[in-house]
Structures are given as structure tokens and as C-alpha cells.
Design a protein around this motif. Sequence first.
Motif, short mmCIF file in Angstrom:
data_model
loop_
_atom_site.label_atom_id
_atom_site.label_comp_id
_atom_site.label_asym_id
_atom_site.label_seq_id
_atom_site.Cartn_x
_atom_site.Cartn_y
_atom_site.Cartn_z
N ILE A 87 0.85 -1.20 0.00
CA ILE A 87 0.00 0.00 0.00
C ILE A 87 0.88 1.25 0.00
O ILE A 87 0.61 2.23 -0.73
N ILE A 88 1.93 1.25 0.81
CA ILE A 88 2.84 2.40 0.86
C ILE A 88 3.50 2.63 -0.49
O ILE A 88 3.71 3.78 -0.92
N THR A 89 3.80 1.55 -1.21
CA THR A 89 4.42 1.70 -2.54
C THR A 89 3.50 2.44 -3.50
O THR A 89 3.96 3.18 -4.37
N VAL A 90 2.19 2.24 -3.37
CA VAL A 90 1.24 2.98 -4.20
C VAL A 90 1.38 4.48 -3.93
O VAL A 90 1.35 5.30 -4.86
N ALA A 91 1.52 4.85 -2.67
CA ALA A 91 1.73 6.27 -2.33
C ALA A 91 3.07 6.76 -2.87
O ALA A 91 3.18 7.88 -3.39
N LEU A 92 4.11 5.91 -2.76
CA LEU A 92 5.44 6.31 -3.21
C LEU A 92 5.49 6.50 -4.72
O LEU A 92 6.16 7.42 -5.22
N ILE A 93 4.80 5.63 -5.47
CA ILE A 93 4.85 5.78 -6.93
C ILE A 93 4.10 7.04 -7.35
O ILE A 93 4.46 7.68 -8.36
N PHE A 94 3.10 7.43 -6.59
CA PHE A 94 2.42 8.70 -6.85
C PHE A 94 3.40 9.86 -6.66
O PHE A 94 3.49 10.76 -7.51
N LEU A 95 4.17 9.84 -5.57
CA LEU A 95 5.15 10.90 -5.33
C LEU A 95 6.25 10.87 -6.38
O LEU A 95 6.70 11.93 -6.86
N LEU A 96 6.68 9.66 -6.75
CA LEU A 96 7.72 9.55 -7.78
C LEU A 96 7.18 10.05 -9.13
O LEU A 96 7.90 10.72 -9.88
N GLY A 97 5.94 9.73 -9.43
CA GLY A 97 5.35 10.23 -10.67
C GLY A 97 5.34 11.75 -10.71
O GLY A 97 5.62 12.36 -11.75
N ARG A 98 5.02 12.37 -9.58
CA ARG A 98 5.05 13.84 -9.52
C ARG A 98 6.47 14.36 -9.76
O ARG A 98 6.66 15.38 -10.45
N GLU A 99 7.45 13.67 -9.18
CA GLU A 99 8.83 14.11 -9.37
C GLU A 99 9.26 13.99 -10.83
O GLU A 99 9.91 14.90 -11.37
N LEU A 100 8.87 12.90 -11.47
CA LEU A 100 9.25 12.73 -12.88
C LEU A 100 8.54 13.74 -13.77
O LEU A 100 9.09 14.17 -14.80
N VAL A 101 7.31 14.10 -13.41
CA VAL A 101 6.59 15.14 -14.17
C VAL A 101 7.36 16.45 -14.10
O VAL A 101 7.45 17.20 -15.10
N ARG A 102 7.91 16.76 -12.95
CA ARG A 102 8.72 17.98 -12.83
C ARG A 102 9.92 17.91 -13.76
O ARG A 102 10.30 18.91 -14.37
N ASN A 107 3.53 20.61 -14.70
CA ASN A 107 2.97 20.83 -13.37
C ASN A 107 2.40 19.51 -12.85
O ASN A 107 1.46 18.96 -13.43
N PRO A 108 2.94 18.96 -11.76
CA PRO A 108 2.45 17.66 -11.27
C PRO A 108 1.01 17.69 -10.80
O PRO A 108 0.36 16.64 -10.75
N ASP A 109 0.49 18.87 -10.46
CA ASP A 109 -0.90 18.95 -9.98
C ASP A 109 -1.90 18.74 -11.10
O ASP A 109 -3.05 18.35 -10.84
N VAL A 110 -1.50 19.00 -12.34
CA VAL A 110 -2.44 18.85 -13.46
C VAL A 110 -2.10 17.66 -14.35
O VAL A 110 -2.88 17.30 -15.23
N SER A 111 -0.97 17.01 -14.09
CA SER A 111 -0.59 15.87 -14.91
C SER A 111 -1.33 14.61 -14.46
O SER A 111 -1.48 14.36 -13.25
N PRO A 112 -1.78 13.79 -15.40
CA PRO A 112 -2.46 12.54 -15.02
C PRO A 112 -1.49 11.42 -14.65
O PRO A 112 -1.92 10.38 -14.13
N ILE A 113 -0.19 11.61 -14.92
CA ILE A 113 0.78 10.52 -14.76
C ILE A 113 0.83 9.98 -13.34
O ILE A 113 0.78 8.75 -13.14
N PRO A 114 0.94 10.79 -12.27
CA PRO A 114 1.04 10.22 -10.92
C PRO A 114 -0.14 9.34 -10.54
O PRO A 114 0.03 8.25 -10.00
#
Length: 605
Positions: A87-102, A107-114
Motif C-alpha cells: 500500500i505504501i508503494t502505491v503512495a510512493l509511486i504517486f510521489l515519484l510520478g510527480r517528481e518525474l513530471v517535474r 505541473n504535477p498537480d495537473v498531470s495525469p501521470i502520478p
Amino acid sequence: MSSSSRSLVGITILLLFAAFLRLYQIDAQNIWADEGFTYLITQQADVLPMLRADVHPPLYFLGMKAWALAAGTSEIALRLPSALASIITVALIFLLGRELVRWHGQNPDVSPIPLLAALLLALSDLEIDLSHEARMYTIQTALATLSVLAYFRWARAARTSDLWILGGIAALLVYINYLGVWIPLVIGLHALLCLRGRQRSALLGMLTLSALTVLPWLLLVGRDQLGNGTGADRADSNSLDTLRVYRDNWFGQQWPLMIGLFGLGTVFVEYLPSVRIRLRPYRVTVFLLLWVLVPLVLTILANYWIPVLAAHRISQITPAICLLVAIGLSNFPPPSRVFLAAVILVSALTSVDFYRIKGPWQEYTQTITPFVQPGDLVLMEIGGGDTMLEYYFDRRLPVGAELVSMKRWREGTPDDFYAGILPLLETHNTVWLLHWSSETAVFDWLSETGYVQTMRRETLHIQDSRLDSYRFDRIPGPPLAEFGELQLEMAEIVPDKLRIDLLWATDVEPAVDFVTSAFLLNAQGVLVAQLDTQPMLNQRPTSGWSIGRHYYDPKLLVSSNGDPLPPGVYQAGVVVYYFVGSEPQRLLTEDGVDSLIIGTLTVEP
């Protein structure tokens, strides 16, 4: 609602969804051999000898030992750390997706990737299955994702804290699972390719420091573990068939679509004024491809010398695949993207891409545990390992029964085993054996020490194989009585279980199916409890008996009204009968009576 609020709501929903998928029926399947080893570690005062004999580093097992002290060792308790890590990995991949969008300049807030990456990981059957096991693999994936997140944050912002987090996580990865080393290696290769100057030197220096922290453990047990082939027989082969299975494990039954999206994850697709495809920033694309290919390719190569290839052992590549597929999905306009995501969701929820069936180990132990008495010996001769049986036996065997793993004894101290097995058998009168192995010497040793087989029960295993459980007894002397052609060799009253154990033999092959009955009479001679069945709970009808064989026949007595018997002393007896038409016809003993009182049973207040 702002974009950041929508993103927060979305990941919250996905985390709850992931938690449901990972916690639902977490205890549905039996503990299996590797999980049984985890359980045994939690029961050891000194874990080092068992860790030396294993092929894994110590951190997971030490953590589970501490966890078991607080949470216990039920199936749910043992598997919960794996589920939580997933479950924690799901949260981590969301954060990592935001980092890669940067890194993509968006803008990670509007990107669908995370959110797409988190959805794909939440749906991964491989991750869900591994979250239902008391093993280290989902923790390895969580640490791998966290280390990559720390790496990209450090590479972007050059914060020293991120570098130290990366170094610490890299060391933990190897202490969790040796194949976790692939992730620091991927990070190091990416740094050599994409970083420059002091930044690259600092990163490589930190990874070197991490490697040095692992050396003490390797120097302590490395030689012992390198010589241990445990688990090698469960490695996958280096073949196209294996790659096809892995394709389905990671990309599912809709693999053409998923692999296409995976490939699209390496490019940008622009639609206006015309369709144009260009490569994404190479730093992110190269890293994600390395994250997938390096563990897969190097494990395949290592498999030629040390059999280690298995999907669960390289499951740390799952987040990278989810990220690339999510990036591929982001190339589609919103209506098409939503449609494709819905198709993937429905497909994932209605199909199974990875699922390992565990054997019926609890059912197997239950073929004997209700009947074992204090002082009995229980032997396990299981070729593939018997730790899972020990897990269930520890919960169900009575105090005073002795449990012995012949495989672990033979492999751990072979000289002691061969010198000690016959003396061990001499000290008991009843031996229970669970056998699923090419090793058959135990049957000769039992015969040599005066035992005769009195029970055999069969349990179907996976792939149509069969698990056999046996009872062996020393026959105490002449028969207690003869009921027609049936000889009652032994009768034992078990007061605490309200059971009477009978042992039968015959000198002729019975032509009919006799019913054997055990009963209790109160002080007034009134029948208060009984059980009438064919021998061995209807599993060994007398018409199939052979001359010279002995047959165990337990009788779990039931009171006439189903209520517990009041305290008192009861007479216990035996009757044998058969049916002539619809009328029961009792067999007479050699003394001409139709029942035999074998003793008394006392029900304590």
C-alpha cells in the motif's frame, strides 16, 4: 476544487482501493514453505544459525521477529507487513510520478501521470499476490521506489538529506534481499550516463559507502550462504516460455495494449497542428528502461550459474513498468485516456495475471492432529520443505507430543540424524508420519523398530499429486477380544477429547461392511454417548480389509442430545454389527456376548 486538492482526493481514493485489494482475503490461502520459514525465525531465540543456512540477508527476518512479539503469528499478522508495504508503494509511486513530471517540465498537480501510475500499481496482480505472503518482496519494491524517489529529488535539488536517504535505503535494499542490489546498480549506471562533475562523484561515493555497510554481513555468512542451494529447484528456466509467462505477469492478458502503452511512455505525442512524436527527456526515459532491463537481464544471466530467476524475486521492476505505461496513457487526449484507463481497470478486476496456488497444508495436518496424544511422535518427511506444516502443528498438537522434521535434521546434522533416528523411534509407541518425498527409508526404520502401519489417509495436492499421512503403532499383545472375524487389538480411552481409539485386525477378508460402535453408559447403565461408523470415520470399510493389516478406528463420541456430559464416571464399551435388510445384527465375542466393556471414562467437573 483546486488541481492540488483533486490530486489529493484522487490518491486517497486509490490508496483505499489498493488497501482493499491487498487486505481482502489476505488469509484465504495456507501458509506455504517460505512463509513457514519466516514463522520459524520468529520462534528462535538465536536466529543466526537459521539465517546462515538460508539464502537471504537478515533484515526482513529480524524485523518480523520484532513484529511477531507485538502482533502475534496468525496468518493475517504475518502477512500484514507485506500488505502495508505494498500500500505504501502505491503512495510512493504517486510521489515519484510527480517528481518525474517535474523533470518533464510539467505541473504535477495537473498531470495525469502520478494518479495513473498509482492506479496501475494498485491493480497489479503480482503486487497483490506478494502482499498476501509473509516474505520480503513487497518491502523490497517499496524500498526500491523510495530510493529512486530520493535519487531524482537529489539530482534535481541537490539536497544533502536526499543523498543520505538514498545511501541508507540502498543499504537496506541489499539487507532485505540480495537481488535488491540491482536498484543501486541502476542508479549508479544512470549517474555515470547522465550526471556530471561533483554531483556524479558524490552519488557514486554514497553508493560505495552503502556497499561497505553490507560487507560485515557478507563476511560473516557469505561463504555459508553461497554454498546453500535452497530454493534453486524453484527457479524459472532461461527460456522463451518463461519470458511469455513474465509478459503476462507484468502486462496482463491485454498485453498488446499494455506493451504498446509501455513503448509510448518513451515519447511525447503532440496532436496540434498535426500529430508529431518526439522523444521525452532522455534522463527519465533511460532510467525507467534501466530499472526494467537491468534486474531482468542480469538475473537471467546469473540464472546460468546460480538458479535465482523468479518473477517475485525481481518484482522491484513493477513500479517502472507502471510509470512507463502511465506516461504512455498520458499521451492520449482526456476522453481517449479515460476510456483506455477504464478498459485496463475492468480487465484487471475480471482477470488474474499472477497467482500462486499454495498447497492444502492446514488440511494435511488436520488429517492427524485431532488424534495425536501427548507422548506420540510426529515425523515430517517432506521433500520440498516442511516449515509450513510446523506452523500449523505448533497451533494444534497437544503439549507433550514430539514433532520432528526429518529433512532439516538430516540436512542440518547428518551424523546425528543417522545415529539418532532409531533410538528416537524406540522411545515411542505411536508414530504419525506425514510423507511427501522420494525418501522412503523411514518406512524401513519403523518396521525395524517394531511398528506396524495402522492408518493411511490421502490428501490431494496441486497438480494431482497426493500427500500421505500415516499412523504406526506397536501392537501391545494378544487381542482384547474377537468380534466374529474382527479382532480388537487395542482400545484406548481419551477422556479430554471424549474419544475412544480402537485398533482392529482380521484373519479373514470380511465380505460385508461392519459398523463399529463405541459407547458410554452412566452409573445407571443408560446409554449417554456413542458413535457408530465404519472404521476410520467411514474411510476404511471392512469389505476392503486385508489379512495381516491393522486398522486404526477413532470414535469421537457424541452425547444423545448433543450437550456436554455432566461430570462423572462412565463405562466405555464397544459393539460391532452389520445390517441384514434393515435390521442390525450384532457380532458376538468369543465369550458369547454382543458388547465389550473396555474401561471407564471420567468427565471432570
